[in-house]
Write a protein that holds these residues in place. Structure first.
Motif, PDB file in Angstrom:
ATOM      1  N   VAL A  24       0.914  -1.342  -0.073  1.00 40.48           N
ATOM      2  CA  VAL A  24       0.039   0.131   0.033  1.00 40.48           C
ATOM      3  C   VAL A  24       1.035   1.353   0.168  1.00 40.48           C
ATOM      4  O   VAL A  24       1.915   1.595   0.771  1.00 40.48           O
ATOM      5  N   ASN A  25       0.599   2.123  -1.049  1.00 41.66           N
ATOM      6  CA  ASN A  25       1.167   3.383  -0.991  1.00 41.66           C
ATOM      7  C   ASN A  25       0.194   4.491  -0.771  1.00 41.66           C
ATOM      8  O   ASN A  25      -1.113   4.459  -1.295  1.00 41.66           O
ATOM      9  N   PHE A  26       0.496   5.462  -0.032  1.00 43.57           N
ATOM     10  CA  PHE A  26      -0.343   6.590   0.702  1.00 43.57           C
ATOM     11  C   PHE A  26       0.140   7.737   0.903  1.00 43.57           C
ATOM     12  O   PHE A  26       1.289   7.607   1.558  1.00 43.57           O
ATOM     13  N   ILE A  36     -11.210   7.341   2.780  1.00 40.89           N
ATOM     14  CA  ILE A  36     -10.962   5.829   2.255  1.00 40.89           C
ATOM     15  C   ILE A  36     -11.897   5.060   2.185  1.00 40.89           C
ATOM     16  O   ILE A  36     -13.072   4.818   3.136  1.00 40.89           O
ATOM     17  N   TYR A 206      -8.862   7.392  -1.608  1.00 43.51           N
ATOM     18  CA  TYR A 206      -8.359   6.108  -1.947  1.00 43.51           C
ATOM     19  C   TYR A 206      -9.508   5.136  -1.960  1.00 43.51           C
ATOM     20  O   TYR A 206     -10.088   5.037  -0.728  1.00 43.51           O
ATOM     21  N   VAL A 213      -4.521  -0.639  -2.961  1.00 43.13           N
ATOM     22  CA  VAL A 213      -5.182   0.428  -3.224  1.00 43.13           C
ATOM     23  C   VAL A 213      -5.704   0.220  -4.671  1.00 43.13           C
ATOM     24  O   VAL A 213      -4.864   0.006  -5.503  1.00 43.13           O
ATOM     25  N   GLU A 216      -6.992   5.960  -6.650  1.00 46.57           N
ATOM     26  CA  GLU A 216      -6.715   7.109  -5.597  1.00 46.57           C
ATOM     27  C   GLU A 216      -6.817   8.347  -6.564  1.00 46.57           C
ATOM     28  O   GLU A 216      -6.395   8.228  -8.050  1.00 46.57           O
TER      29      GLU A 216
END
Ligand code: ATP
Length: 234
Positions: A24-26, A36, A206, A213, A216
């Motif tokens: 997960v990239n956030f 979310i 997201y 994910v 986004e």
């Protein structure tokens, strides 16, 4: 784009041998409100728990203002400025409203939030301050849970499904309190199953699907079709 307050990179999370979050990239900018979305079991709560030290993750996978905080103890993370309103509220049932709020101030940081400010935000809690938290309605209990998290004066407030099980009019009241909370620059992450609510209250969204994910983007720019596809996988 605003300065990154939190940067999550390739976050993986497990319960025992079972992996539930995958790379997960956030990114969370100072002062942003992020929504979310995701179906049951998509990994939203696990993601929130990773941010708050309740699920152990790699140290470098979460950075707060550049500092690696992944897997730090939950109390330490509160002191660094991240507080959560947990799913299901999790009030202390044997305590009064005010005692519940004071528990949130245990790791108090400097800032505007104190009992008086919470009572200004949610006046009914002042009236009911000496009552057991369990005697309150669901919406009022949710206000206590939000107030308790604010009492630590976080920089980042994480809200996990604060609308769950509440009547639409009560949900509206809760969401109407958000602008007062963000007015002084508070950064907020709202986990929601309700697409309309999430889209309306946030600048960016997201969508989680099966621990990843799936989508986004800017809340105002994402279409219903895009969100449905990411949400339901259809
Ligand atoms: P919900 O909206 O139902 O709360 P969610 O998107 O928040 O769902 P999570 O609660 O993060 O999803 O769950 C992600 C996955 O991890 C699910 O498959 C769930 O069954 C599993 N899971 C959650 N908590 C645990 C736990 N304590 N032990 C083992 N598996 C868990």
């Amino acid at each position: 784009m605003s300065t990154a307050l939190v940067e999550v990179s390739n976050l993986n999370a497990f319960y025992g041998d079972a992996q539930v979050l995958f790379d997960v990239n956030f990114r969370l900018g100072e002062g942003e409100t992020i929504g979310i979305l995701g179906a049951n079991g998509a990994g939203k709560s696990t993601f929130m728990k990773s941010l708050t030290g309740l699920v152990k993750v790699d140290t470098n996978s979460i950075r707060l203002r550049g500092e690696a905080i992944g897997g730090n103890a939950a109390g330490e993370i509160v002191r660094k400025g991240i507080a959560m309103v947990p799913e299901g509220r999790r009030l202390f049932p044997s305590m009064s409203v005010e005692e519940n709020l004071l528990m949130g101030g245990f790791a108090k940081r400097k800032g505007k939030w104190n009992l008086q400010e919470i009572y200004k935000l949610f006046p009914i809690l002042k009236e009911k301050r000496n009552q057991p938290s369990t005697s309150l309605s669901g919406g009022q209990q949710q206000q206590v849970a939000i107030g308790r998290a604010l009492m630590s004066n976080p920089d980042i407030l994480l809200c996990d499904e604060i609308s769950l099980g509440l009547a639409p009019v009560v949900i509206k009241d809760i969401y109407d309190s958000l602008p007062s909370i963000t007015a002084d620059g508070m950064t907020v992450v709202v986990v929601e199953q309700d697409v309309n609510l999430a889209q309306r209250c946030s600048q960016r969204l997201y969508c989680f699907q099966e621990g990843r994910v799936a989508l986004e983007g800017k809340s105002s720019e994402l279409s219903r079709d895009q969100i449905s596809e990411a949400y339901f996988g259809i």
